[in-house]
Scaffold this motif. Structure first.
Motif, mmCIF file in Angstrom:
data_model
loop_
_atom_site.group_PDB
_atom_site.id
_atom_site.type_symbol
_atom_site.label_atom_id
_atom_site.label_comp_id
_atom_site.label_asym_id
_atom_site.label_seq_id
_atom_site.Cartn_x
_atom_site.Cartn_y
_atom_site.Cartn_z
ATOM 1 N N VAL A 71 1.260 -1.187 0.157
ATOM 2 C CA VAL A 71 0.031 -0.008 0.136
ATOM 3 C C VAL A 71 0.436 1.484 -0.100
ATOM 4 O O VAL A 71 1.857 1.686 0.975
ATOM 5 N N ARG A 72 0.301 2.454 -0.580
ATOM 6 C CA ARG A 72 0.701 3.366 -0.853
ATOM 7 C C ARG A 72 0.373 4.455 0.046
ATOM 8 O O ARG A 72 -1.385 4.597 -0.844
ATOM 9 N N SER A 73 0.471 5.369 -0.117
ATOM 10 C CA SER A 73 -0.362 7.142 0.045
ATOM 11 C C SER A 73 -0.083 8.403 -1.280
ATOM 12 O O SER A 73 1.388 8.002 -1.320
ATOM 13 N N PRO A 74 -0.927 8.725 -1.510
ATOM 14 C CA PRO A 74 -0.679 9.815 -2.804
ATOM 15 C C PRO A 74 -0.132 10.562 -2.046
ATOM 16 O O PRO A 74 0.528 11.680 -0.769
ATOM 17 N N THR A 75 0.294 11.822 -3.585
ATOM 18 C CA THR A 75 1.537 12.704 -3.059
ATOM 19 C C THR A 75 0.783 13.808 -1.907
ATOM 20 O O THR A 75 -0.756 13.946 -2.238
ATOM 21 N N ALA A 105 13.193 3.405 1.877
ATOM 22 C CA ALA A 105 14.658 3.406 1.316
ATOM 23 C C ALA A 105 15.490 4.512 2.169
ATOM 24 O O ALA A 105 16.372 4.297 3.072
ATOM 25 N N ALA A 106 14.340 4.737 2.890
ATOM 26 C CA ALA A 106 15.098 6.015 3.978
ATOM 27 C C ALA A 106 15.863 5.665 5.500
ATOM 28 O O ALA A 106 17.064 6.778 5.312
ATOM 29 N N ARG A 107 15.315 4.342 6.338
ATOM 30 C CA ARG A 107 16.366 3.743 6.781
ATOM 31 C C ARG A 107 17.228 4.110 6.497
ATOM 32 O O ARG A 107 18.781 3.515 7.430
ATOM 33 N N LEU A 108 17.490 3.294 5.136
ATOM 34 C CA LEU A 108 18.837 2.985 5.065
ATOM 35 C C LEU A 108 20.911 3.805 4.663
ATOM 36 O O LEU A 108 20.443 4.617 5.278
ATOM 37 N N THR A 117 22.766 7.783 6.870
ATOM 38 C CA THR A 117 21.622 7.585 6.836
ATOM 39 C C THR A 117 20.410 8.163 5.145
ATOM 40 O O THR A 117 21.090 9.411 4.747
ATOM 41 N N VAL A 118 19.672 7.170 4.169
ATOM 42 C CA VAL A 118 19.547 8.015 3.322
ATOM 43 C C VAL A 118 18.655 9.599 3.249
ATOM 44 O O VAL A 118 18.583 10.141 2.814
ATOM 45 N N LEU A 119 17.500 9.494 4.846
ATOM 46 C CA LEU A 119 17.360 10.293 4.979
ATOM 47 C C LEU A 119 17.466 11.552 5.361
ATOM 48 O O LEU A 119 17.982 12.805 5.627
ATOM 49 N N SER A 120 18.638 11.241 6.365
ATOM 50 C CA SER A 120 19.942 12.562 7.449
ATOM 51 C C SER A 120 20.632 12.930 6.281
ATOM 52 O O SER A 120 20.485 13.752 6.785
ATOM 53 N N SER A 128 12.007 17.084 -3.193
ATOM 54 C CA SER A 128 10.468 17.100 -3.673
ATOM 55 C C SER A 128 10.255 15.375 -3.102
ATOM 56 O O SER A 128 9.001 14.983 -2.509
ATOM 57 N N ILE A 129 10.959 14.338 -2.810
ATOM 58 C CA ILE A 129 10.840 13.171 -2.135
ATOM 59 C C ILE A 129 10.793 13.229 -1.458
ATOM 60 O O ILE A 129 10.918 12.407 -0.047
ATOM 61 N N VAL A 130 11.894 14.166 0.183
ATOM 62 C CA VAL A 130 11.933 14.691 0.964
ATOM 63 C C VAL A 130 10.263 13.993 2.706
ATOM 64 O O VAL A 130 10.431 12.836 3.128
ATOM 65 N N PRO A 131 9.491 14.871 1.761
ATOM 66 C CA PRO A 131 7.953 13.414 2.319
ATOM 67 C C PRO A 131 7.969 12.625 2.513
ATOM 68 O O PRO A 131 7.195 12.297 3.472
ATOM 69 N N THR A 132 7.899 12.321 1.488
ATOM 70 C CA THR A 132 7.922 10.263 1.510
ATOM 71 C C THR A 132 8.702 10.195 2.419
ATOM 72 O O THR A 132 8.447 8.389 2.590
ATOM 73 N N ALA A 133 10.361 9.983 1.737
ATOM 74 C CA ALA A 133 10.787 9.452 3.240
ATOM 75 C C ALA A 133 10.753 9.924 4.113
ATOM 76 O O ALA A 133 11.086 8.585 5.303
ATOM 77 N N ARG A 134 10.601 10.867 5.002
ATOM 78 C CA ARG A 134 10.217 10.925 6.057
ATOM 79 C C ARG A 134 8.731 10.209 6.437
ATOM 80 O O ARG A 134 8.674 9.807 7.737
#
Length: 213
Positions: A71-75, A105-108, A117-120, A128-134
């Motif tokens: 499952v994914r959530s929309p933009t 992949a944010a935790r990697l 990590t990918v996020l930090s 544009s990808i940061v909200p999804t990564a968070r």
């Protein structure tokens, strides 16, 4: 094996369904509403279930050997993935069903000794990808804190896109996988292969893994 795939009409979920069917598994394909039924392939058992309702999800899980949540959530509503994952976990707890959660992949951890990590890492992700990564990191933290469910959290590489089914890739637990050129990628087709492999092997109970070329 009897398995149910939530988010079965999505990019990853549809490929998981295809891969599982090709291996001879009995696949129930769950979508959120009737509009998604027309996207399902022949050979599946179609299921309509409101992912936000743990009771409805538990009813859909009944009689299955395993659940995979793609499952994914929309933009613009990225944070909803945490609530939806909580619903999946609650339903798995009610039914005592093993569940594989498709995450991000944010935790990697970045390779080559990086502390990030990918996020930090402030320079790794486009803004544009940061909200999804968070949201992905919050989803992972939710799973990591869950003690009553036999979960597995699956992270793709940094780049996940449609491609070929090569059937050859690497796995790791918490390190971002990169190739010799420094690229981190996996096709959706091979990510689906890895997910069905894990469904069959159960190599990562209550743990996370990642996949990459």
């Amino acid at each position: 094996m009897k398995l149910i795939v939530f988010g079965a009409s999505g990019d990853v979920g549809s490929r998981v369904v295809t891969e599982a069917l090709a291996r001879g598994h009995n696949v129930a394909a769950a979508v959120r509403n009737d509009a998604g039924l027309g996207k399902l392939p022949k050979g599946v058992t179609p299921v309509v279930a409101d992912i936000a309702d743990p009771a409805a999800v538990a009813a859909a899980m009944a009689g299955q050997d395993l659940a995979i949540s793609a499952v994914r959530s929309p933009t613009g509503r990225e944070g909803e993935i945490v609530t939806l994952t909580r619903s999946i976990l609650d339903a798995a707890s009610l039914t005592n069903l093993r569940v594989i959660i498709v995450g991000g992949a944010a935790r990697l951890r970045l390779p080559d000794g990086s502390p990030h990590t990918v996020l930090s890492d402030p320079n790794f992700l486009p803004e544009s990808i940061v909200p999804t990564a968070r949201a992905s990191m919050a989803q992972w933290e939710l799973c990591a804190s869950e003690e009553s469910v036999n979960w597995t959290y699956a992270s793709p590489s940094a780049l996940l896109q449609p491609g070929q089914r090569r059937g050859v890739f690497r796995t790791d637990t918490d390190k971002l996988l990169v190739d010799d050129a420094g690229n981190s990628e996996i096709s959706m087709e091979d990510f689906a292969v890895a997910l069905v492999d894990e469904a069959q092997s159960a190599k990562f109970p209550r743990a996370a893994f990642t996949v990459g070329y």
